[in-house]
Enzyme design. Structure first.
Site, PDB file in Angstrom:
ATOM      1  N   ASP A  96       0.849  -1.191   0.000  1.00 40.25           N
ATOM      2  CA  ASP A  96       0.000   0.000   0.000  1.00 40.25           C
ATOM      3  C   ASP A  96       0.887   1.244   0.000  1.00 40.25           C
ATOM      4  O   ASP A  96       2.066   1.199   0.387  1.00 40.25           O
ATOM      5  CB  ASP A  96      -0.950   0.004   1.198  1.00 40.25           C
ATOM      6  CG  ASP A  96      -0.232   0.109   2.536  1.00 40.25           C
ATOM      7  OD1 ASP A  96       0.794  -0.582   2.712  1.00 40.25           O
ATOM      8  OD2 ASP A  96      -0.678   0.879   3.405  1.00 40.25           O
ATOM      9  N   GLU A 128      -0.001  -1.021   5.822  1.00 36.67           N
ATOM     10  CA  GLU A 128       1.053  -0.563   6.723  1.00 36.67           C
ATOM     11  C   GLU A 128       0.978   0.934   6.950  1.00 36.67           C
ATOM     12  O   GLU A 128       1.215   1.423   8.060  1.00 36.67           O
ATOM     13  CB  GLU A 128       2.416  -0.947   6.148  1.00 36.67           C
ATOM     14  CG  GLU A 128       3.600  -0.725   7.103  1.00 36.67           C
ATOM     15  CD  GLU A 128       4.240   0.659   7.007  1.00 36.67           C
ATOM     16  OE1 GLU A 128       5.132   0.964   7.823  1.00 36.67           O
ATOM     17  OE2 GLU A 128       3.836   1.447   6.109  1.00 36.67           O
TER      18      GLU A 128
END
Length: 478
Positions: free
Chosen positions: A119, A183
């Site tokens: 991400d 994250e």
């Protein structure tokens, strides 16, 4: 006369001790690395990385803003680009975005975990010189959000595994490739993966995540390449200070308005920073890099028992990263009050982000702030946070292996332990192993490090290919 001679002798002995310790403060011997030549498919690596960048895997704390179809697109892309891995490895999806690949080893030795996240943070494309999600290449540099943080690492790990599998690679140890997709928002994927390892009774021999990199000119007296391996990371705490009042018209303000009181608290915080404390990872960094400095700096670092105040003063004046290494920091980031100029706010607040030294906790940091602010009208609320991580073991086979691979890839680099100021997913693994290391296998300039989470993020193609070579060497020795 006798007292003078006595003090003269003491001074001579003191100076002799200082100089002798500095003279003996030499670099530790380094084992010759296993620097076998590595070849890889440069065109495939670049093409695959471009395709990864074109997946807009932007994570938001407000889940309604997250386009999970882009995440599914990314996972489908991996199946297409890395067919051997998907044939040979067992793949598990954990949570909405967590991916865990398991390649079985030939022995019962403890496994290795290579991790990263796919991400990325949002990109305001109007501020970019090139589109943030087009994967444009210009002057041997690939532009795009995630090129440094950390799709480059995801790509490098997968390219290395795919190539080694094509060469009939079969590791001695079980190998896990762990990729989270949340994250950047401190999401649940990585903790869920660690839960899975814990339930299986698995204690990794090494966990490798993003962190330090190969950098230059980051330590006094050392100008060459330094490969900084994070062996611990600071804790973090988002804290909100609030004053509730009756509000009212601005034409008749009280002697001390809520915002004025909060402003006084903020000034107090900046005037009275947390005290500097020499923690284990910072001491290890000083001991390692200090041995490579010029002799005048060696006098300081070889004799911290005497010159510690001088080092502290230098770090405080230098500011930035060196100062942050030494203490808990507090950055004032938000302030809220009235919506109108002529209305006193019934509620006023200020927000701040703290990065906690290894010798502090969220509770101790909060207690310190309350003690120096001394205002009972202020209420304190911890919005989120984590205590500092443990410090990982550097006297281990895993750290030696990592050091060897770094030297094989960057022969001139000094490998040093390092305290990571930012937070990473790897902190969750600290509850199952004390061999968690944070190293991004890239040589990054100060400008490139500044692009992480910033505008115009990009990576030189040679840097990307070198990262693949690093993981080929690492995985090939498992």
């Amino acid at each position: 006369m006798i007292p003078f001679l006595f003090f003269a002798v003491l001074l001579i002995l003191f100076l002799s001790l200082i100089l002798i310790r500095a003279f003996l403060f030499r670099p530790a011997p380094v084992a010759k690395p296993n620097a076998l030549p590595v070849t890889c498919n440069r065109e495939k690596i670049i093409s695959d990385m471009q395709a990864m960048i074109r997946c807009k895997t932007v994570s938001y704390s407000d889940e309604t803003l997250t386009d999970f179809t882009e995440f599914e697109k990314f996972r489908t892309l991996l199946e297409d680009k890395f067919p051997l891995l998907h044939q040979r490895a067992t793949k598990m999806q954990i949570g909405k975005t967590g991916l865990l690949y398991h390649i079985s080893g030939t022995t019962p030795l403890s496994p290795i975990v290579c991790m990263a996240h796919y991400d990325v943070v949002p990109a305001r494309e109007s501020d970019w010189n090139k589109p943030a999600f087009s994967g444009i290449i210009e002057e041997d540099t690939l532009w795009g959000r995630g090129t440094l943080d950390t799709k480059s690492t995801v790509c490098a790990i997968l390219e290395a595994a795919e190539q080694l599998l094509s060469e009939n690679f079969c590791p001695k140890r079980d190998l896990y490739l762990a990729f989270s997709g949340d994250e950047e928002i401190n999401g649940p994927s990585c903790p869920a993966m660690v839960d899975w390892f814990e339930k299986q009774g698995i204690t990794p021999a090494m966990v490798l995540d993003e962190g330090g990199a190969v950098v230059e000119n980051i330590f006094p007296g050392v100008t060459g390449e330094c490969a900084l391996v994070g062996v611990a990371e600071k804790g973090t705490m988002n804290l909100k200070l609030t004053i509730t009042d009756n509000g009212g018209h601005a034409s008749t303000p009280p002697a001390h308005t809520p915002i004025g009181q909060l402003a006084h608290a903020m000034v107090t915080i900046e005037r009275k920073p947390f005290k500097a404390k020499l923690t284990k990872p910072v001491a290890a960094m000083f001991d390692t890099l200090g041995r490579h400095t010029s002799f005048d700096y060696k006098i300081l670092f070889a004799n911290l028992w005497c010159f510690y105040p001088v080092i502290l003063s230098f770090c405080k004046r230098k500011g930035g990263e060196l100062n942050a290494l030494m203490r808990t920091t507090c950055a004032l980031t938000r302030m809220e009050g009235s919506d109108s100029y002529n209305v006193l706010p019934p509620v006023a607040s200020v927000g701040m982000n703290l990065r906690l030294s290894q010798k502090d906790t969220m509770d101790s940091a909060l207690a310190y702030l309350k003690r120096i602010i001394k205002n009972d009208a202020i209420t304190y609320k911890i919005e989120s946070g984590t205590d500092p991580s443990i410090c990982s073991d550097t006297d281990s086979e895993a750290f030696s292996l990592l050091q060897n691979v770094i030297h094989a890839t960057w022969p001139k680099a000094i490998v040093s332990p390092y305290l990571m100021m930012a937070c990473s997913d790897s902190r969750h693994y600290c509850r199952i192993t004390d061999k968690v290391y944070r190293f991004s296998p890239m040589k990054l300039s100060k400008e490139e490090r500044g692009m992480i989470h910033g505008h115009n993020e990009r990576i030189p193609l040679d840097t990307l290919v070198t990262a693949v070579e690093f993981y080929i060497r690492l995985l090939g020795q498992l």
